[in-house]
Write a protein that holds these residues in place. Structure first.
Motif, PDB file in Angstrom:
ATOM      1  N   ALA A 121       0.613  -1.223  -0.123  1.00 30.92           N
ATOM      2  CA  ALA A 121       0.227   0.240   0.004  1.00 30.92           C
ATOM      3  C   ALA A 121       0.995   1.163  -0.151  1.00 30.92           C
ATOM      4  CB  ALA A 121      -1.212   0.264   1.034  1.00 30.92           C
ATOM      5  N   GLN A 122       2.212   0.733   0.962  1.00 32.58           N
ATOM      6  CA  GLN A 122       2.871   2.102   0.575  1.00 32.58           C
ATOM      7  C   GLN A 122       3.413   2.562  -0.224  1.00 32.58           C
ATOM      8  OE1 GLN A 122       3.112   4.452   3.549  1.00 32.58           O
ATOM      9  NE2 GLN A 122       3.566   5.454   1.775  1.00 32.58           N
ATOM     10  N   PHE A 123       3.549   1.137  -0.964  1.00 27.98           N
ATOM     11  CA  PHE A 123       4.132   1.599  -2.465  1.00 27.98           C
ATOM     12  C   PHE A 123       3.753   2.326  -3.432  1.00 27.98           C
ATOM     13  CE2 PHE A 123       5.214  -0.006  -6.714  1.00 27.98           C
ATOM     14  CZ  PHE A 123       6.895   0.241  -7.238  1.00 27.98           C
ATOM     15  N   GLU A 124       1.867   1.325  -3.419  1.00 28.90           N
ATOM     16  CA  GLU A 124       0.979   2.144  -4.256  1.00 28.90           C
ATOM     17  C   GLU A 124       0.730   3.477  -4.046  1.00 28.90           C
ATOM     18  OE1 GLU A 124      -2.281  -0.608  -4.426  1.00 28.90           O
ATOM     19  OE2 GLU A 124      -1.816  -0.535  -6.575  1.00 28.90           O
ATOM     20  N   GLU A 129       1.491   9.443  -5.640  1.00 29.85           N
ATOM     21  CA  GLU A 129       2.150  10.890  -5.305  1.00 29.85           C
ATOM     22  C   GLU A 129       2.929  11.377  -7.011  1.00 29.85           C
ATOM     23  OE1 GLU A 129       2.216  12.166  -1.462  1.00 29.85           O
ATOM     24  OE2 GLU A 129       3.316  10.391  -1.857  1.00 29.85           O
ATOM     25  N   ALA A 130       3.074   9.781  -7.311  1.00 30.32           N
ATOM     26  CA  ALA A 130       3.694  10.385  -9.096  1.00 30.32           C
ATOM     27  C   ALA A 130       2.934  10.727  -9.718  1.00 30.32           C
ATOM     28  CB  ALA A 130       4.299   9.261  -8.570  1.00 30.32           C
ATOM     29  N   ALA A 131       1.983   9.797  -9.505  1.00 32.17           N
ATOM     30  CA  ALA A 131       0.951  10.342 -11.027  1.00 32.17           C
ATOM     31  C   ALA A 131       0.535  11.377 -10.859  1.00 32.17           C
ATOM     32  CB  ALA A 131      -0.649   9.354 -10.809  1.00 32.17           C
ATOM     33  N   ARG A 132      -0.158  12.039  -9.465  1.00 27.74           N
ATOM     34  CA  ARG A 132      -0.441  13.620  -9.783  1.00 27.74           C
ATOM     35  C   ARG A 132       0.579  15.058  -9.838  1.00 27.74           C
ATOM     36  NH1 ARG A 132      -2.945  10.811  -5.322  1.00 27.74           N
ATOM     37  NH2 ARG A 132      -1.264  11.900  -3.514  1.00 27.74           N
ATOM     38  N   ALA A 133       1.503  14.356  -9.887  1.00 29.90           N
ATOM     39  CA  ALA A 133       2.708  15.747  -9.900  1.00 29.90           C
ATOM     40  C   ALA A 133       3.341  15.274 -11.184  1.00 29.90           C
ATOM     41  CB  ALA A 133       4.253  15.180  -9.768  1.00 29.90           C
ATOM     42  N   ARG A 134       3.209  17.404 -11.718  1.00 29.34           N
ATOM     43  CA  ARG A 134       3.027  17.722 -12.537  1.00 29.34           C
ATOM     44  C   ARG A 134       5.648  17.042 -13.267  1.00 29.34           C
ATOM     45  NH1 ARG A 134       1.110  23.163 -15.326  1.00 29.34           N
ATOM     46  NH2 ARG A 134      -0.507  22.934 -13.430  1.00 29.34           N
ATOM     47  N   ALA A 135       5.282  16.923 -14.926  1.00 31.87           N
ATOM     48  CA  ALA A 135       6.790  16.428 -14.704  1.00 31.87           C
ATOM     49  C   ALA A 135       7.091  18.170 -15.022  1.00 31.87           C
ATOM     50  CB  ALA A 135       6.793  15.505 -16.245  1.00 31.87           C
ATOM     51  N   ARG A 211       8.385  11.375 -12.335  1.00 28.62           N
ATOM     52  CA  ARG A 211       7.051  11.130 -13.665  1.00 28.62           C
ATOM     53  C   ARG A 211       7.706  11.693 -14.575  1.00 28.62           C
ATOM     54  NH1 ARG A 211       2.918  10.990 -15.251  1.00 28.62           N
ATOM     55  NH2 ARG A 211       1.201  11.951 -15.017  1.00 28.62           N
ATOM     56  N   THR A 212       7.413  11.453 -15.712  1.00 29.21           N
ATOM     57  CA  THR A 212       7.641  12.350 -17.066  1.00 29.21           C
ATOM     58  C   THR A 212       6.082  12.934 -18.288  1.00 29.21           C
ATOM     59  OG1 THR A 212       7.513  10.390 -18.721  1.00 29.21           O
ATOM     60  CG2 THR A 212       9.947  10.854 -17.705  1.00 29.21           C
ATOM     61  N   VAL A 216       4.272   7.555 -15.205  1.00 32.24           N
ATOM     62  CA  VAL A 216       5.390   7.313 -14.249  1.00 32.24           C
ATOM     63  C   VAL A 216       6.036   6.100 -14.180  1.00 32.24           C
ATOM     64  CG1 VAL A 216       4.880   6.266 -11.614  1.00 32.24           C
ATOM     65  CG2 VAL A 216       3.215   7.600 -12.400  1.00 32.24           C
ATOM     66  N   ASN A 217       7.065   6.090 -14.314  1.00 32.42           N
ATOM     67  CA  ASN A 217       8.480   4.854 -14.041  1.00 32.42           C
ATOM     68  C   ASN A 217       8.886   4.548 -13.073  1.00 32.42           C
ATOM     69  OD1 ASN A 217       8.403   5.792 -17.182  1.00 32.42           O
ATOM     70  ND2 ASN A 217       8.726   7.317 -16.225  1.00 32.42           N
ATOM     71  N   VAL A 218       9.509   3.097 -13.120  1.00 32.82           N
ATOM     72  CA  VAL A 218       9.572   2.560 -11.792  1.00 32.82           C
ATOM     73  C   VAL A 218      10.830   2.219 -11.999  1.00 32.82           C
ATOM     74  CG1 VAL A 218       9.011   1.252  -9.814  1.00 32.82           C
ATOM     75  CG2 VAL A 218       7.977   2.924 -10.778  1.00 32.82           C
ATOM     76  N   ARG A 219      11.585   1.923 -11.670  1.00 30.71           N
ATOM     77  CA  ARG A 219      13.307   1.633 -11.630  1.00 30.71           C
ATOM     78  C   ARG A 219      13.528   0.854 -10.337  1.00 30.71           C
ATOM     79  NH1 ARG A 219      16.620   0.658 -16.141  1.00 30.71           N
ATOM     80  NH2 ARG A 219      18.653  -0.137 -15.495  1.00 30.71           N
ATOM     81  N   SER A 220      14.105  -0.723 -10.320  1.00 33.09           N
ATOM     82  CA  SER A 220      14.851  -0.961  -9.755  1.00 33.09           C
ATOM     83  C   SER A 220      16.163  -0.916  -9.208  1.00 33.09           C
ATOM     84  CB  SER A 220      14.696  -2.470  -9.447  1.00 33.09           C
ATOM     85  OG  SER A 220      13.361  -3.244  -9.045  1.00 33.09           O
ATOM     86  N   LEU A 221      16.550  -0.088  -8.054  1.00 30.27           N
ATOM     87  CA  LEU A 221      18.133   0.291  -7.703  1.00 30.27           C
ATOM     88  C   LEU A 221      18.923  -0.814  -6.634  1.00 30.27           C
ATOM     89  CD1 LEU A 221      17.119   3.930  -6.522  1.00 30.27           C
ATOM     90  CD2 LEU A 221      18.251   2.709  -8.966  1.00 30.27           C
ATOM     91  N   SER A 222      20.220  -1.162  -7.014  1.00 32.30           N
ATOM     92  CA  SER A 222      20.781  -1.442  -5.706  1.00 32.30           C
ATOM     93  C   SER A 222      20.827  -0.418  -4.465  1.00 32.30           C
ATOM     94  CB  SER A 222      21.989  -1.900  -5.953  1.00 32.30           C
ATOM     95  OG  SER A 222      22.482  -0.529  -6.341  1.00 32.30           O
ATOM     96  N   ALA A 223      21.652  -1.088  -3.439  1.00 31.90           N
ATOM     97  CA  ALA A 223      21.526   0.331  -2.269  1.00 31.90           C
ATOM     98  C   ALA A 223      22.648   1.334  -2.507  1.00 31.90           C
ATOM     99  CB  ALA A 223      21.702  -0.799  -1.433  1.00 31.90           C
ATOM    100  N   ARG A 224      23.175   0.878  -3.084  1.00 23.58           N
ATOM    101  CA  ARG A 224      24.817   1.466  -3.394  1.00 23.58           C
ATOM    102  C   ARG A 224      23.841   2.998  -4.352  1.00 23.58           C
ATOM    103  NH1 ARG A 224      28.291  -1.785  -7.445  1.00 23.58           N
ATOM    104  NH2 ARG A 224      27.184  -2.483  -9.323  1.00 23.58           N
TER     105      ARG A 224
END
Lengths: 272, 294
Positions: A121-124, A129-135, A211-212, A216-224
């Motif tokens: 839920a927190q992720f969604e 929030e990202a979807a509502r943001a202006r690019a 946001r573009t 909305v885009n999501v990318r997995s990241l390493s901790a670094r």
């Protein structure tokens, strides 16, 4: 609200508001003598109660699509109505109403078999929030490298960390991928496996959400990489950000994970 | 953004209620519509949709139809919400701004519904005070819409039509006359909708009516087995409401008319077809007015 209140009307409205939100409507019932007309007052109140609670559930459903799909419509409504009664909205822009929903459903009775539900839920909510943001890419941070190359980062961008692989989980729910869902629900022996949760209290999965104008885009990241990006968005220089990534071979962060990501544009110096 | 073609007031033609799922299509295809109306609350926190609406606004006259001012709240109107609305009014320069004769805020909580008022002198004072506050803050007149009702208060002493007419006189607001709401409220109270409509047209000064709303509604059964009509904006305008609309135009004259559709939202083309039905009736009303003038 600064206007002097009108007593009888204010009393009626506060009583009706309590009756509409009450968990036990019979216990908060308004006197039938208040009403007249072809239908009993209780009939009209039921219409309004259904409208209020239905609108609030639907407002949450728009933001928490995968949570809704995972638990089912009826159970989602139970959680949403419980949330509405505990935290009724204070303003009409319902886009912002779900800000506390993830915390509210953490440990909600009946969700014991879904330990990742609140994190999902927190992720969604972050996605919403990202979807509502202006690019506004032009507003993103810029890193100046030694050879005149500039890295322009997307804006707005959020970093999200979770114990469970919430992006993969959400994709699996929406795609009805039961194999992945089963793997996440019952972690296997391989550690770290892409579906295993991190140890309790730690964040094993990191994401960049940006946001573009297209979406909305999501990318997995390493901790670094997450550490590097956090430093960049906090205003660090390239050297400072690489140091913040905590990696022995800091250039590897840029080469392997940051440069290929969609959230950064490489700008070459004039004449290059 | 070019404003030259859209700074004019909303025309006395049929417009369409624009909802977020239709943004992309409207931006891509610019479908024919005399004007559009949106709920400003949908754009107060959603900056992405607001950016899209700014682009749409360049090509269509726009009306802002609020649902959250809570003009009937005894506690007064939330200044923060007025400020949010004022920001959108300044940004979008709408031809019309409106909200409802109802309340939705009490004890600091917002209830997403148009809750009915008792039609009393006290309530009239409250709503007139609140409407005046909003108009002063926005620097313009607003329209106030008659809601659908599912219950009536024993304390009411003023007929609804006279209440809204008196509100317009006291506060200087205009009237947004929702014909479907007249039908829903009348039938729910077992009254003759045609007779109720006549009462409305007698009570209202036609010059104060700035807009008409049309919509579909649902018919449900109560636990007691009685019929109840719910104003869910989820269907075509029914034939009885079209008939009331024709009588309204005959008595009030041609007015900007909006087709609202919120639940079970169909393709935009369905809304355009519904709009065409309103347009043909508006054309007749226009011809009748010209004939009288000649």
């Amino acid at each position: 609200m600064h206007a002097p209140s009108e007593h009888a009307l204010e009393s009626l409205q506060s009583g009706m508001a309590a009756a509409l939100l009450a968990a036990d409507p019979a216990g908060q019932a308004l006197p039938e003598a208040l009403f007249t007309g072809a239908h009993a007052g209780a009939v009209g109140l039921r219409v309004h109660r259904n409208t209020v609670l239905g609108a609030l559930s639907n407002a949450l459903r728009l933001s928490f699509t995968a949570v809704d799909r995972l638990v089912g419509e009826d159970f989602f409504d139970r959680m949403a109505i419980d949330y509405a009664r505990a935290r009724p909205p204070r303003a009409p822009q319902l886009d912002e109403y779900g800000v506390g929903f993830a915390a509210h459903i953490n440990g909600f009775p009946g969700t014991e078999s879904l330990p990742y539900l609140a994190e999902l839920a927190q992720f969604e909510w972050q996605l919403a929030e990202a979807a509502r943001a202006r690019a506004a890419r032009e507003a993103g941070p810029v890193l100046q490298l030694d050879d005149g190359v500039r890295l322009r980062f997307a804006a707005p961008l959020w970093l999200h960390a979770a114990r469970y692989p919430v992006a993969r989980l959400r994709d699996a729910i929406l795609a009805e991928d039961t194999v992945t869902l089963a793997a996440i629900a019952a972690p296997g022996p391989a550690d770290p496996a892409p579906t295993n949760p991190a140890p309790a209290g730690t964040a094993g999965f990191h994401y960049a959400i940006w946001r573009t104008s297209e979406g909305v885009n999501v990318r997995s990241l390493s901790a670094r990489s997450a550490g590097f990006l956090a430093a960049v968005y906090a205003g660090a220089t390239a050297i400072e950000a690489l140091a913040a990534s905590g990696d022995a071979d800091s250039a590897q962060v840029l080469g392997e994970e940051i440069l290929p990501a969609g959230f950064v544009q490489v700008e070459l110096p004039p004449g290059a | 953004m070019s404003r030259s073609s859209i700074a004019a007031p909303i025309p006395a033609q049929a417009g369409i209620g624009l909802r977020l799922p239709h943004h992309a299509m409207v931006l891509a295809e610019r479908p024919a519509a005399a004007w559009l109306e949106v709920h400003p609350e949908n754009y107060m926190a959603d900056q992405h949709s607001l950016a899209e609406l700014e682009l749409i606004r360049a090509d269509y006259p726009l009306s802002l139809h609020a649902v959250g001012l809570s003009l009937g709240s005894a506690q007064g109107v939330d200044g923060a919400h007025i400020a949010r609305l004022r920001h959108l009014v300044e940004l979008l320069e709408p031809g019309l701004v409106s909200d409802h004769l109802s309340w939705s805020v009490a004890s600091g909580h917002y209830l997403p519904d148009l809750l009915p008022l008792p039609y009393t002198e006290e309530a009239l004072r409250v709503v007139a005070r609140n409407v005046s506050q909003v108009q002063e803050a926005l620097g313009r007149q607003i329209l106030v819409e008659n809601p659908s009702t599912y219950l009536c208060y024993a304390a009411s002493t003023i007929p609804e039509a006279e209440f809204l007419a008196a509100l317009a006189q006291r506060s200087g607001c205009g009237v947004l006359f929702d014909v479907n709401n007249v039908y829903v409220s009348a039938t729910n109270q077992r009254l003759d909708p045609a007779a109720v409509l006549e009462d409305w047209c007698r009570a209202l000064d036609a010059r104060t009516v700035g807009e008409i709303h049309l919509a579909g509604h649902a018919l449900v059964q109560t636990e007691a087995g009685d019929e109840l009509r719910i104003d869910d904006h989820g269907d075509h305008v029914c034939s009885e409401v079209w008939a009331l609309y024709e009588r309204s135009l005959a008595q009030l004259g041609p007015k900007p008319t909006l087709l609202e559709w919120d639940t079970r939202l169909p393709a935009f083309g369905v809304l355009q077809a519904e709009c065409a039905q309103a347009r043909s009736r508006l054309d007749i009303a226009q011809e009748r007015r010209y004939a009288r003038a000649v």
